[in-house]
Design a protein around this motif. Structure first.
Motif, PDB file in Angstrom:
ATOM      1  N   ALA A   1     -20.016  14.292 -46.707  1.00 51.27           N
ATOM      2  CA  ALA A   1     -18.995  13.879 -45.741  1.00 51.27           C
ATOM      3  C   ALA A   1     -19.606  12.973 -44.676  1.00 51.27           C
ATOM      4  O   ALA A   1     -19.021  11.947 -44.302  1.00 51.27           O
ATOM      5  CB  ALA A   1     -18.354  15.103 -45.107  1.00 51.27           C
ATOM      6  N   LEU A   2     -20.776  13.332 -44.200  1.00 52.32           N
ATOM      7  CA  LEU A   2     -21.445  12.515 -43.191  1.00 52.32           C
ATOM      8  C   LEU A   2     -21.823  11.142 -43.757  1.00 52.32           C
ATOM      9  O   LEU A   2     -21.596  10.110 -43.107  1.00 52.32           O
ATOM     10  CB  LEU A   2     -22.694  13.232 -42.678  1.00 52.32           C
ATOM     11  N   LEU A   3     -22.369  11.124 -44.962  1.00 57.29           N
ATOM     12  CA  LEU A   3     -22.749   9.858 -45.586  1.00 57.29           C
ATOM     13  C   LEU A   3     -21.525   8.988 -45.856  1.00 57.29           C
ATOM     14  O   LEU A   3     -21.560   7.775 -45.648  1.00 57.29           O
ATOM     15  CB  LEU A   3     -23.517  10.111 -46.880  1.00 57.29           C
ATOM     16  N   ALA A   4     -20.436   9.603 -46.308  1.00 55.73           N
ATOM     17  CA  ALA A   4     -19.213   8.844 -46.566  1.00 55.73           C
ATOM     18  C   ALA A   4     -18.668   8.244 -45.269  1.00 55.73           C
ATOM     19  O   ALA A   4     -18.183   7.107 -45.260  1.00 55.73           O
ATOM     20  CB  ALA A   4     -18.167   9.738 -47.226  1.00 55.73           C
ATOM     21  N   LEU A   5     -18.755   8.989 -44.178  1.00 56.66           N
ATOM     22  CA  LEU A   5     -18.298   8.478 -42.886  1.00 56.66           C
ATOM     23  C   LEU A   5     -19.146   7.291 -42.425  1.00 56.66           C
ATOM     24  O   LEU A   5     -18.618   6.274 -41.967  1.00 56.66           O
ATOM     25  CB  LEU A   5     -18.330   9.588 -41.840  1.00 56.66           C
ATOM     26  N   VAL A   6     -20.448   7.404 -42.585  1.00 55.13           N
ATOM     27  CA  VAL A   6     -21.345   6.299 -42.218  1.00 55.13           C
ATOM     28  C   VAL A   6     -21.047   5.073 -43.068  1.00 55.13           C
ATOM     29  O   VAL A   6     -20.990   3.944 -42.553  1.00 55.13           O
ATOM     30  CB  VAL A   6     -22.820   6.732 -42.357  1.00 55.13           C
ATOM     31  N   CYS A   7     -20.831   5.283 -44.357  1.00 55.09           N
ATOM     32  CA  CYS A   7     -20.524   4.156 -45.245  1.00 55.09           C
ATOM     33  C   CYS A   7     -19.173   3.538 -44.899  1.00 55.09           C
ATOM     34  O   CYS A   7     -19.009   2.316 -44.969  1.00 55.09           O
ATOM     35  CB  CYS A   7     -20.548   4.603 -46.698  1.00 55.09           C
ATOM     36  N   LEU A   8     -18.196   4.370 -44.521  1.00 57.62           N
ATOM     37  CA  LEU A   8     -16.895   3.845 -44.134  1.00 57.62           C
ATOM     38  C   LEU A   8     -17.014   2.961 -42.894  1.00 57.62           C
ATOM     39  O   LEU A   8     -16.433   1.868 -42.842  1.00 57.62           O
ATOM     40  CB  LEU A   8     -15.922   4.989 -43.866  1.00 57.62           C
ATOM     41  N   VAL A   9     -17.783   3.396 -41.926  1.00 60.09           N
ATOM     42  CA  VAL A   9     -17.993   2.583 -40.728  1.00 60.09           C
ATOM     43  C   VAL A   9     -18.683   1.270 -41.096  1.00 60.09           C
ATOM     44  O   VAL A   9     -18.309   0.198 -40.598  1.00 60.09           O
ATOM     45  CB  VAL A   9     -18.813   3.368 -39.671  1.00 60.09           C
ATOM     46  N   ALA A  10     -19.657   1.340 -41.989  1.00 60.06           N
ATOM     47  CA  ALA A  10     -20.353   0.122 -42.416  1.00 60.06           C
ATOM     48  C   ALA A  10     -19.406  -0.841 -43.123  1.00 60.06           C
ATOM     49  O   ALA A  10     -19.460  -2.059 -42.896  1.00 60.06           O
ATOM     50  CB  ALA A  10     -21.529   0.481 -43.318  1.00 60.06           C
ATOM     51  N   VAL A  11     -18.537  -0.305 -43.980  1.00 61.98           N
ATOM     52  CA  VAL A  11     -17.569  -1.160 -44.682  1.00 61.98           C
ATOM     53  C   VAL A  11     -16.611  -1.800 -43.687  1.00 61.98           C
ATOM     54  O   VAL A  11     -16.292  -2.989 -43.792  1.00 61.98           O
ATOM     55  CB  VAL A  11     -16.798  -0.353 -45.756  1.00 61.98           C
ATOM     56  N   LEU A  12     -16.165  -1.029 -42.706  1.00 62.31           N
ATOM     57  CA  LEU A  12     -15.254  -1.577 -41.703  1.00 62.31           C
ATOM     58  C   LEU A  12     -15.915  -2.647 -40.840  1.00 62.31           C
ATOM     59  O   LEU A  12     -15.233  -3.506 -40.286  1.00 62.31           O
ATOM     60  CB  LEU A  12     -14.707  -0.454 -40.816  1.00 62.31           C
ATOM     61  N   ARG A  13     -17.238  -2.596 -40.749  1.00 60.33           N
ATOM     62  CA  ARG A  13     -17.960  -3.620 -39.981  1.00 60.33           C
ATOM     63  C   ARG A  13     -18.351  -4.813 -40.845  1.00 60.33           C
ATOM     64  O   ARG A  13     -19.080  -5.703 -40.404  1.00 60.33           O
ATOM     65  CB  ARG A  13     -19.213  -3.010 -39.364  1.00 60.33           C
ATOM     66  N   GLY A  14     -17.890  -4.845 -42.112  1.00 60.96           N
ATOM     67  CA  GLY A  14     -18.106  -6.012 -42.956  1.00 60.96           C
ATOM     68  C   GLY A  14     -19.220  -5.875 -43.977  1.00 60.96           C
ATOM     69  O   GLY A  14     -19.544  -6.842 -44.661  1.00 60.96           O
TER      70      GLY A  14
END
Length: 56
Positions: A16-29
């Motif tokens: 869950a933590l890794l998915a959240l970090v990846c989601l933030v990274a995707v949203l930042r481009g």
């Protein structure tokens, strides 16, 4: 009463933590973060199903 499978709980929390970090990274481009995020999400859901099955 069943015992808690702490390794599976830790796996779900880590995914869950890794998915959240990846989601933030995707949203930042950072589109490359989508694949590891999807993989972590899939592993997390699989572990949730293992925990649910083990509880019955």
């Amino acid at each position: 009463m069943t015992s808690v499978r702490w390794a599976s709980v830790a796996t779900v929390a880590g995914c869950a933590l890794l998915a959240l970090v990846c989601l933030v990274a995707v949203l930042r481009g950072r589109t490359w973060a989508a694949l590891p995020g999807l993989l972590a999400t899939a592993i997390g859901f699989r572990e949730v199903r293992v925990l649910q099955r083990h509880g019955h």
